[in-house]
Design an enzyme around this catalytic site. Structure first.
Site, PDB file in Angstrom:
ATOM      1  CE  LYS A   1      -3.694  -2.533   1.563  1.00  0.00           C
ATOM      2  NZ  LYS A   1      -4.855  -3.133   2.718  1.00  0.00           N
TER       3      LYS A   1
ATOM      4  CD  GLN B   1      -3.423  -4.782   5.937  1.00  0.00           C
ATOM      5  OE1 GLN B   1      -3.067  -3.855   5.412  1.00  0.00           O
ATOM      6  NE2 GLN B   1      -3.679  -5.651   6.309  1.00  0.00           N
TER       7      GLN B   1
ATOM      8  CG  ASP C   1     -10.098  -0.963   3.897  1.00  0.00           C
ATOM      9  OD1 ASP C   1      -9.468  -1.045   2.728  1.00  0.00           O
ATOM     10  OD2 ASP C   1      -9.056  -0.978   5.248  1.00  0.00           O
TER      11      ASP C   1
END
Ligand code: NAP
Length: 281
Positions: free
Chosen positions: A52, A96, A119
């Site tokens: 990322k 995460q 997300d």
């Protein structure tokens, strides 16, 4: 012969388009910043976080890395999220997953401001998707839609079957296909006659989390098959939920693993980051 959908190429196209947009923003003095939080040293998470960061660098997004120790408490993580929610120079916040067991994921997801939830996991964004309002959409399923569209595969009016109903893949996938006017069926572990239901699909999206589970017995002649699964097989080689070699003679188009859906997830995360600087659409 089956058309192999090239997720690497399509994700690169998307990243290049985003890079241009970011440059336009930069020219106007707007800097996009993504905060990435990792708790504990899980090696797989480390690889995902690293990828990322690399994608951010490529596109021109500033990334702030928070690498917190395994023993970080829920309260400590919540106060960091609160601080990042309040910071005007931070556009997106990503935690995460999975988190260590002593931290409740649901609580953390809900603590992120929906306007910075790149997300697309916050209940407000999930709700917006289900009633057709604007909001951030979960990256893997929105990546699948891009793969289909950019490969010239029409969704409207098609029989779409999604195998899997997880909150991050199956359910948003079904909602997105519905938004594109597909006729959508969702299958799960209690579905009876899976072969028969899957066998009706013009577009079959497989996200069930079992290596090479879907073979040609589940696939209609000429169907499009999208394989979301990601595993290592007995030879430590990457494979999906679909038995690619077995399926390929029967399909009209299929995604490989690796190089199919996988690269799209990060590309769509970058898309959400770019969208985070203005009202999302
Ligand atoms: P998950 O949370 O484990 O959900 C799996 C779903 O499949 C569940 O809804 C389950 O049904 C259903 N299922 C399991 N066994 C089944 C069976 N025998 N028949 C029919 N349905 C069955 O998994 P996930 O997070 O959605 O991920 C799915 C796969 O995609 C995994 O391989 C994961 O590694 C991969 N993935 C890839 C990416 C990427 O970027 N490429 C991103 C996310 C996930 P129940 O609800 O009834 O239990």
């Amino acid at each position: 012969m089956a058309f192999i959908i090239d997720g690497k190429k399509i994700s690169q196209e998307i990243k290049d388009e985003l890079k241009e947009k970011v440059n336009e923003y930069k020219a106007k003095g707007i800097q996009i910043t993504l905060a990435v939080i990792q708790v504990g040293g899980d090696p797989a998470s480390g690889v995902y976080v690293g990828n990322k960061k690399k994608a951010c660098e490529y596109i021109g997004i500033r990334s702030l890395a928070y690498e917190l120790p395994e023993e970080t408490t829920e309260d400590e993580l919540l106060s960091l999220i609160e601080e990042l929610n309040d910071r005007e120079d931070v556009n997106g916040i990503l935690v995460q997953l999975p988190l260590p067991e002593h931290i409740k994921e649901e609580l953390i997801i809900q603590a992120i401001s929906p306007a910075k939830d790149v997300d697309g996991f916050h209940p407000q964004n999930v709700g917006a998707l289900s009633i057709g309002q604007k909001g951030f959409v979960s990256c893997t399923p929105s990546g699948v839609i891009q793969l289909l569209k950019r490969s010239g595969i029409e969704i409207e009016g098609k029989e779409c079957v999604v195998i899997g109903r997880s909150n991050i893949v199956g359910k948003p996938m079904a909602l997105l296909l519905l938004r594109e006017n597909g006729t959508v069926t969702v299958c799960h572990s209690r579905t009876k006659n899976l072969k028969e239901v899957a066998g009706r699909a013009d577009i079959l999206v497989v996200a069930l989390g079992r290596p090479k589970f879907i073979n040609q017995d589940y696939i209609k002649e000429g169907a499009v098959v999208i394989d979301v699964g990601i595993h290592r097989d007995e030879n430590n080689k990457l494979c999906g939920d679909v038995d690619f070699q077995d399926a390929v003679p029967k399909v009209s188009a299929i995604t490989p693993v690796p190089g199919g859906v996988g690269p799209m997830t990060i590309a769509m995360l970058m898309h959400n980051c770019v969208e985070s600087v203005r009202p999302v659409d």
